[in-house]
Design a protein around this motif. Sequence first.
Motif, PDB file in Angstrom:
ATOM      1  N   GLY A   1     -13.811  37.641  36.768  1.00 14.22           N
ATOM      2  CA  GLY A   1     -14.563  36.956  35.726  1.00 14.22           C
ATOM      3  C   GLY A   1     -14.964  35.537  36.063  1.00 14.22           C
ATOM      4  N   VAL A   2     -14.667  35.058  37.265  1.00 10.34           N
ATOM      5  CA  VAL A   2     -14.917  33.649  37.581  1.00 10.34           C
ATOM      6  C   VAL A   2     -16.408  33.317  37.461  1.00 10.34           C
ATOM      7  N   GLY A   3     -17.271  34.116  38.090  1.00 10.43           N
ATOM      8  CA  GLY A   3     -18.699  33.825  38.039  1.00 10.43           C
ATOM      9  C   GLY A   3     -19.256  33.868  36.630  1.00 10.43           C
ATOM     10  N   THR A   4     -18.821  34.858  35.850  1.00 10.35           N
ATOM     11  CA  THR A   4     -19.276  34.978  34.460  1.00 10.35           C
ATOM     12  C   THR A   4     -18.814  33.788  33.636  1.00 10.35           C
TER      13      THR A   4
ATOM     14  N   ARG B   1     -15.602  50.792  34.111  1.00 10.41           N
ATOM     15  CA  ARG B   1     -14.646  50.738  32.996  1.00 10.41           C
ATOM     16  C   ARG B   1     -13.805  49.469  33.031  1.00 10.41           C
ATOM     17  N   SER B   2     -13.299  49.096  34.208  1.00  8.17           N
ATOM     18  CA  SER B   2     -12.300  48.034  34.292  1.00  8.17           C
ATOM     19  C   SER B   2     -12.832  46.683  34.751  1.00  8.17           C
ATOM     20  N   TYR B   3     -13.893  46.685  35.543  1.00  4.23           N
ATOM     21  CA  TYR B   3     -14.307  45.440  36.180  1.00  4.23           C
ATOM     22  C   TYR B   3     -15.729  45.012  35.841  1.00  4.23           C
ATOM     23  N   GLY B   4     -16.644  45.942  35.704  1.00  6.13           N
ATOM     24  CA  GLY B   4     -18.038  45.579  35.494  1.00  6.13           C
ATOM     25  C   GLY B   4     -18.647  44.970  36.742  1.00  6.13           C
ATOM     26  N   THR B   5     -19.791  44.321  36.576  1.00  6.56           N
ATOM     27  CA  THR B   5     -20.450  43.673  37.698  1.00  6.56           C
ATOM     28  C   THR B   5     -19.841  42.286  37.931  1.00  6.56           C
ATOM     29  N   LEU B   6     -20.195  41.685  39.056  1.00  5.63           N
ATOM     30  CA  LEU B   6     -19.689  40.362  39.422  1.00  5.63           C
ATOM     31  C   LEU B   6     -20.850  39.372  39.457  1.00  5.63           C
ATOM     32  N   ASP B   7     -20.678  38.239  38.817  1.00  4.01           N
ATOM     33  CA  ASP B   7     -21.700  37.194  38.819  1.00  4.01           C
ATOM     34  C   ASP B   7     -21.425  36.189  39.930  1.00  4.01           C
ATOM     35  N   SER B   8     -22.476  35.757  40.577  1.00  9.64           N
ATOM     36  CA  SER B   8     -22.354  34.768  41.647  1.00  9.64           C
ATOM     37  C   SER B   8     -22.245  33.359  41.057  1.00  9.64           C
ATOM     38  N   ILE B   9     -21.816  32.428  41.898  1.00  5.07           N
ATOM     39  CA  ILE B   9     -21.717  31.019  41.518  1.00  5.07           C
ATOM     40  C   ILE B   9     -22.551  30.212  42.501  1.00  5.07           C
TER      41      ILE B   9
ATOM     42  N   MET C   1     -17.110  34.278  46.116  1.00  6.27           N
ATOM     43  CA  MET C   1     -17.498  33.806  44.798  1.00  6.27           C
ATOM     44  C   MET C   1     -18.963  33.378  44.784  1.00  6.27           C
ATOM     45  N   ILE C   2     -19.462  32.906  45.918  1.00  5.89           N
ATOM     46  CA  ILE C   2     -20.862  32.506  46.032  1.00  5.89           C
ATOM     47  C   ILE C   2     -21.765  33.740  46.128  1.00  5.89           C
ATOM     48  N   ASP C   3     -21.338  34.705  46.909  1.00  7.32           N
ATOM     49  CA  ASP C   3     -22.049  35.981  47.023  1.00  7.32           C
ATOM     50  C   ASP C   3     -21.022  37.106  46.919  1.00  7.32           C
ATOM     51  N   PRO C   4     -20.829  37.657  45.722  1.00  6.51           N
ATOM     52  CA  PRO C   4     -19.762  38.642  45.518  1.00  6.51           C
ATOM     53  C   PRO C   4     -20.140  40.074  45.903  1.00  6.51           C
ATOM     54  N   SER C   5     -21.259  40.266  46.581  1.00  9.22           N
ATOM     55  CA  SER C   5     -21.712  41.628  46.864  1.00  9.22           C
ATOM     56  C   SER C   5     -20.731  42.386  47.738  1.00  9.22           C
TER      57      SER C   5
ATOM     58  N   ALA D   1      -9.536  20.368  30.576  1.00 16.83           N
ATOM     59  CA  ALA D   1      -8.996  21.717  30.681  1.00 16.83           C
ATOM     60  C   ALA D   1      -9.300  22.338  32.035  1.00 16.83           C
ATOM     61  N   ALA D   2      -8.426  23.273  32.414  1.00 10.67           N
ATOM     62  CA  ALA D   2      -8.628  24.086  33.616  1.00 10.67           C
ATOM     63  C   ALA D   2      -8.198  25.512  33.305  1.00 10.67           C
ATOM     64  N   PHE D   3      -8.950  26.474  33.787  1.00 13.06           N
ATOM     65  CA  PHE D   3      -8.534  27.868  33.762  1.00 13.06           C
ATOM     66  C   PHE D   3      -7.977  28.235  35.133  1.00 13.06           C
ATOM     67  N   ILE D   4      -6.823  28.894  35.141  1.00  7.03           N
ATOM     68  CA  ILE D   4      -6.226  29.392  36.375  1.00  7.03           C
ATOM     69  C   ILE D   4      -6.165  30.907  36.273  1.00  7.03           C
ATOM     70  N   ASP D   5      -6.892  31.581  37.156  1.00  7.37           N
ATOM     71  CA  ASP D   5      -7.177  33.010  37.092  1.00  7.37           C
ATOM     72  C   ASP D   5      -7.959  33.322  35.810  1.00  7.37           C
ATOM     73  N   THR D   6      -8.754  34.379  35.884  1.00  5.18           N
ATOM     74  CA  THR D   6      -9.621  34.704  34.753  1.00  5.18           C
ATOM     75  C   THR D   6      -9.496  36.142  34.296  1.00  5.18           C
ATOM     76  N   GLY D   7      -8.858  37.028  35.104  1.00  4.96           N
ATOM     77  CA  GLY D   7      -8.991  38.443  34.845  1.00  4.96           C
ATOM     78  C   GLY D   7     -10.401  38.900  35.180  1.00  4.96           C
ATOM     79  N   PRO D   8     -10.767  40.135  34.832  1.00 11.43           N
ATOM     80  CA  PRO D   8     -12.119  40.635  35.086  1.00 11.43           C
ATOM     81  C   PRO D   8     -13.127  40.020  34.129  1.00 11.43           C
ATOM     82  N   ARG D   9     -14.390  40.304  34.331  1.00  4.50           N
ATOM     83  CA  ARG D   9     -15.440  39.678  33.510  1.00  4.50           C
ATOM     84  C   ARG D   9     -15.293  40.005  32.032  1.00  4.50           C
ATOM     85  N   PHE D  10     -14.706  41.161  31.700  1.00  9.69           N
ATOM     86  CA  PHE D  10     -14.560  41.535  30.300  1.00  9.69           C
ATOM     87  C   PHE D  10     -13.588  40.621  29.562  1.00  9.69           C
TER      88      PHE D  10
END
Length: 326
Positions: free
Chosen positions: A86-89, A130-138, A109-113, A43-52
């Motif tokens: 949502g990629v990092g999450t 509300r819409s995006y939340g925080t971003l997780d690094s990879i 994606m490695i450092d989303p700051s 399987a592969a995911f293409i685009d993820t939307g936001p972390r929610f």
Amino acid sequence: MTFSAPPLPDYARDLGHGVYAIDTGFQRPNFDAAYLVIDAGRAAFIDTGPRFAVPRLLGTLAALGLDAAAVDWVIPTHVHLDHAGGVGTLMRELPHARALVHPRGARHMIDPSALYEGALAVYGAEEMARSYGTLDSIPAERVLNSHDGQRVPLGGRELLIHDAPGHARHHHVIWDPVSRGWFTGDTFGISYREMDTDGRPWIFPTTTPVQFEPEVLRASVERMLSFAPDCVYLTHYSRLGDVATLGAAQLRLLDEVVAMGLRLATVDNRHAALIDGLRQIYLADLRRQGSTLSDAEFQRLMDLDLELNAQGMGVWLDRMQRQARA
């Protein structure tokens, strides 16, 4: 004995050829899609939307009888947050997956700051929460840079990556030879299902900030059309056919939008004038298609797009003016 397909969650749709659209729930229904591609149990995911959206992505995978270890790839078309927030999450839940990212976007994606701070400056803290939340690094070792012409194995098929700037310089698109379709992110435009007329979609090019380049965008669209695709998988929103007609329609609109922008390049209160100019062009094109959508409903659906597209045109016009003075 007959085989019945597993039931899907109400936010997921089987598009055939092992491709599934997942409504991420971002903003409103039928607005933002992520895709799951399955072949021979991989399987592969293409685009993820936001972390929610991540629970929806994992829920669709589970409903299809696959666990997290089956996912080989997470491929954002570009790193704007409605596509890659949502990629990092998601990657934290997928032990064997690698993130395949355009080389101009991989560092985010490695450092989303910096990505987060840029979005925070545009949207503000309340909207970000509300819409995006925080971003997780990879971890860097799990991120691969894509390149033009790259072939990506997935089960028994091979996806093809093409560089596709115009909307963003860190944008690539993904060709699926099995369905003969492009996963287009935002490069092939936007088409909302609420604006369909008698089953016919309306499409418009996106000029959102900050890297809109009309000539480059045209070249990217024409390159996709040269494959004679049977379909496009839009992030906004979902699978569409009759691709040649859609491509011609949005390129015509692109020419109208560019001409309008050049006319208004130096007027007072340019931003408001660009919003009004876009509104007139879009509405006139909808009416030519036979749409009876009310002006008020059009405004409700398009308010954010008009604002962001006008912002993007302003950035483009300023860049043109700076280049002319240099």
